[in-house]
Design a protein around this motif. Structure first.
Motif, PDB file in Angstrom:
ATOM      1  N   SER A   8       0.922  -1.314  -0.074  1.00 49.16           N
ATOM      2  CA  SER A   8      -0.064   0.149   0.035  1.00 49.16           C
ATOM      3  C   SER A   8       0.791   1.291   0.031  1.00 49.16           C
ATOM      4  N   LEU A   9       1.922   1.046   0.976  1.00 48.54           N
ATOM      5  CA  LEU A   9       2.768   2.419   0.974  1.00 48.54           C
ATOM      6  C   LEU A   9       3.643   2.688  -0.330  1.00 48.54           C
ATOM      7  N   ARG A  10       3.987   1.600  -0.984  1.00 49.84           N
ATOM      8  CA  ARG A  10       4.681   1.514  -2.347  1.00 49.84           C
ATOM      9  C   ARG A  10       3.781   2.093  -3.179  1.00 49.84           C
ATOM     10  N   HIS A  11       2.526   2.187  -3.027  1.00 51.18           N
ATOM     11  CA  HIS A  11       1.403   2.765  -4.179  1.00 51.18           C
ATOM     12  C   HIS A  11       1.664   4.394  -4.257  1.00 51.18           C
ATOM     13  N   ILE A  12       1.895   4.881  -3.005  1.00 51.42           N
ATOM     14  CA  ILE A  12       2.002   6.549  -2.819  1.00 51.42           C
ATOM     15  C   ILE A  12       3.512   6.753  -3.792  1.00 51.42           C
ATOM     16  N   GLU A  13       4.516   6.183  -3.495  1.00 52.26           N
ATOM     17  CA  GLU A  13       5.848   6.132  -4.017  1.00 52.26           C
ATOM     18  C   GLU A  13       5.568   6.171  -5.429  1.00 52.26           C
ATOM     19  N   THR A  14       5.026   5.072  -5.979  1.00 51.66           N
ATOM     20  CA  THR A  14       5.008   4.839  -7.436  1.00 51.66           C
ATOM     21  C   THR A  14       4.112   6.082  -8.131  1.00 51.66           C
ATOM     22  N   ARG A  17       5.958   9.256  -8.489  1.00 45.96           N
ATOM     23  CA  ARG A  17       6.957   8.998  -9.427  1.00 45.96           C
ATOM     24  C   ARG A  17       6.325   9.274 -10.788  1.00 45.96           C
ATOM     25  N   VAL A  18       5.189   8.795 -11.225  1.00 44.01           N
ATOM     26  CA  VAL A  18       4.541   9.113 -12.385  1.00 44.01           C
ATOM     27  C   VAL A  18       4.113  10.285 -12.435  1.00 44.01           C
ATOM     28  N   TRP A  19       3.690  10.988 -11.540  1.00 43.31           N
ATOM     29  CA  TRP A  19       3.384  12.414 -11.423  1.00 43.31           C
ATOM     30  C   TRP A  19       4.450  13.348 -11.904  1.00 43.31           C
ATOM     31  N   ILE A  20       5.690  13.203 -11.365  1.00 41.63           N
ATOM     32  CA  ILE A  20       6.935  13.840 -11.405  1.00 41.63           C
ATOM     33  C   ILE A  20       7.353  13.660 -13.058  1.00 41.63           C
ATOM     34  N   LEU A  52      10.685  12.373  -3.422  1.00 45.74           N
ATOM     35  CA  LEU A  52      10.378  11.076  -3.743  1.00 45.74           C
ATOM     36  C   LEU A  52      11.334  10.063  -3.160  1.00 45.74           C
ATOM     37  N   GLU A  53      12.899  10.159  -3.293  1.00 45.53           N
ATOM     38  CA  GLU A  53      13.706   9.454  -2.781  1.00 45.53           C
ATOM     39  C   GLU A  53      13.665   9.262  -0.971  1.00 45.53           C
ATOM     40  N   ARG A  54      13.150  10.212  -0.521  1.00 44.82           N
ATOM     41  CA  ARG A  54      12.948  10.350   0.823  1.00 44.82           C
ATOM     42  C   ARG A  54      11.515   9.543   1.254  1.00 44.82           C
ATOM     43  N   ILE A  55      10.545   9.644   0.554  1.00 46.57           N
ATOM     44  CA  ILE A  55       9.218   8.865   0.725  1.00 46.57           C
ATOM     45  C   ILE A  55       9.925   7.333   0.756  1.00 46.57           C
ATOM     46  N   PHE A 117      -1.079  13.675   1.021  1.00 47.23           N
ATOM     47  CA  PHE A 117      -0.014  14.383   1.457  1.00 47.23           C
ATOM     48  C   PHE A 117       0.413  14.188   2.766  1.00 47.23           C
ATOM     49  N   GLN A 118      -0.603  13.883   3.843  1.00 47.16           N
ATOM     50  CA  GLN A 118      -0.352  13.596   4.867  1.00 47.16           C
ATOM     51  C   GLN A 118       0.704  12.324   5.299  1.00 47.16           C
ATOM     52  N   MET A 119       0.312  11.285   4.762  1.00 50.62           N
ATOM     53  CA  MET A 119       1.043  10.032   4.620  1.00 50.62           C
ATOM     54  C   MET A 119       2.639  10.102   4.021  1.00 50.62           C
ATOM     55  N   ALA A 120       2.563  11.137   2.829  1.00 47.01           N
ATOM     56  CA  ALA A 120       3.777  11.152   2.218  1.00 47.01           C
ATOM     57  C   ALA A 120       4.651  12.160   3.038  1.00 47.01           C
ATOM     58  N   PHE A 121       4.137  12.967   3.686  1.00 46.81           N
ATOM     59  CA  PHE A 121       4.956  13.780   4.819  1.00 46.81           C
ATOM     60  C   PHE A 121       5.469  13.247   5.824  1.00 46.81           C
TER      61      PHE A 121
END
Length: 340
Positions: A8-14, A17-20, A52-55, A117-121
Motif C-alpha cells: 500500500s505504501l509503495r503505491h504512494i511512491e509509485t 514518481r509517475v506524476w513527477i 520521492l527518494e525520501r518517501i 499528502f499527510q502520509m507522504a509527509f
C-alpha cells in the motif's frame, strides 16, 4: 499484514514518481510558456525527486526495521483513536450524541483515513527521526527543515501529530540511548505564534495524548511505566507559573472571588476523549512536598465511565500539564508553546 502494508505504501511512491515524470515532460512543451524560467522549473523537479527518494526510504525503513514498523503501527493506531474520539467528543459537546451511544457509528473508514499528502509527509520524515545521525538532520549544509504548506483546515496538524506519535513510540521502543531513557524528557516541541491558536492546538493534541495513554496502559511492558503527557507553556498571563498560584486561582473561583491576574489552570473546558464538560472543581492541585506536586485535570463525567476521570485515573486524570513548575519537574512527552 506486513506484505499488504508495504504494498500500500509503495503505491504512494509509485504514483508520485509517475506524476513527477508527467511534470518533467512539460518542461519541453512550448504551451507551458516556461521561457526564462527553465532553471526554476528544473530546480522544482529536482526537489520533487529528492522528496520521492525520501518517501521511498521511509517505506524501506518500515519494511526493514522492526522498531520503525512497530512505531509506525502505534502512530496509526493512536491517530485512528484520536480522530474518532475527537469527532465523538465534539458531537457529545453539541448534544448530537450521548456518552452511552458510544463510538461504533463513527468508527468508519472516512473518519480514520489519511490524506495522501499527510502520509507522504510522514513517510519522508521517518528516516531522519529514526536515525539520530541521519544526514537530513545532521549534515552541516544539506540538513533539511520541512515546510508543510497547505490552507487552513487542510490537515497539517494531523500530519504533525502522526509524526509526534511515531516519535513517542520509537523512543520507548529504542530504550536507553547514550545513557538516556526514551521514557523521559520532551520528545516533541510545537510552537505557535498566537496564544489563542496555541490553546486550540492544545485541545487537539490532548486527544492524541489520551490515545497514546490508552495504548500504553494496555501494554505497560512494551510502552513503559511513565505516562505520555502533554504540556502547555504559554506564560503566566494565561497559565500559572507555580502550583501555589494554580491552587490560589482555583480557590478564588470556587469562593466567587476576583479572578487572579496570573492565569488559570482551567484550560480544557471539555474532555478531549469523551466530550464531558470540565469545570474548575474537576481540577485538583496536589502540592509538594506533602503530595505528588501536580495540578491534575480530571474528566468531568460524573459517573466515572471515562478512562480519565478521578475514579479511573486517580492523581493522573487527563494526560495534560499546564503549570510551569510541574512541567519543569516532569517534562512532558509533547510540549506546546508560543514562540515568545
Amino acid at each position: 499484514p506486513k506484505e499488504g502494508l508495504i504494498a500500500s505504501l509503495r503505491h504512494i511512491e509509485t504514483a508520485y514518481r509517475v506524476w513527477i515524470n508527467v511534470e518533467e515532460v512539460k518542461l519541453q512543451l512550448p504551451k507551458e510558456r516556461l521561457e526564462g524560467h527553465e532553471e526554476a522549473a528544473l530546480r522544482s523537479v529536482k526537489s520533487c525527486r529528492r522528496a520521492l527518494e525520501r518517501i521511498k526510504a521511509g517505506v524501506s525503513l518500515i519494511e526493514s526495521d522492526p522498531l520503525a514498523e512497530e512505531a509506525f503501527r502505534f502512530a496509526n493506531h493512536a491517530m485512528w483513536q484520536q480522530r474518532i474520539h475527537s469527532i465523538f467528543a465534539r458531537k457529545v459537546r453539541k448534544k448530537e450524541l450521548a456518552f452511552e451511544d458510544g463510538l461504533t457509528s463513527l468508527d468508519e473508514p472516512r473518519n480514520r483515513s489519511w490524506r495522501l499528502f499527510q502520509m507522504a509527509f510522514v513517510l519522508l520524515n521517518l528516516p531522519s527521526i529514526t536515525d539520530l545521525h541521519h544526514p537530513d538532520r545532521s549534515h552541516e549544509t544539506d540538513a533539511v527543515a520541512d515546510l508543510l504548506w497547505f490552507a487552513t483546515g487542510g490537515g497539517k496538524t494531523e500530519a504533525y501529530l502522526g509524526l509526534t506519535a511515531y516519535t513517542l513510540a520509537l523512543r520507548r521502543l529504542q530504550g536507553v540511548i547514550e545513557g538516556r531513557s526514551g521514557d523521559h524528557g520532551i520528545a516533541v516541541l510545537m510552537r505557535y505564534t498566537l496564544r489563542l491558536l496555541t490553546l486550540q492546538q492544545f485541545q487537539r493534541a490532548a486527544a492524541l495524548m489520551c490515545a497514546c495513554e490508552t495504548i500504553r496502559r494496555a501494554d505497560v511492558a512494551k510502552w513503559g511505566e511513565t505516562p505520555f503527557r502533554l504540556g502547555l507553556w504559554v506564560g503566566n498571563k494565561t497559565t500559572p507559573n507555580t502550583l501555589a498560584s494554580a491552587a490560589n486561582s482555583l480557590r478564588q473561583h470556587n469562593v466567587g472571588g476576583r479572578p487572579t491576574s496570573a492565569g488559570t489552570p482551567h484550560q480544557i473546558t471539555s474532555c478531549p476523549w469523551c466530550g464531558s464538560s470540565i469545570k474548575e472543581h474537576h481540577l485538583h492541585v496536589y502540592e509538594a512536598p506533602s503530595d505528588i506536586g501536580r495540578c491534575v485535570t480530571y474528566c468531568g463525567d460524573n459517573l466515572g465511565r471515562c478512562e480519565f476521570t478521578k475514579k479511573q485515573a486517580p492523581k493522573e486524570g487527563l494526560p495534560v500539564m499546564v503549570v510551569d513548575e510541574e512541567i519543569y519537574r516532569r517534562p512532558p512527552s509533547l510540549l506546546i508553546a508560543t514562540v515568545d
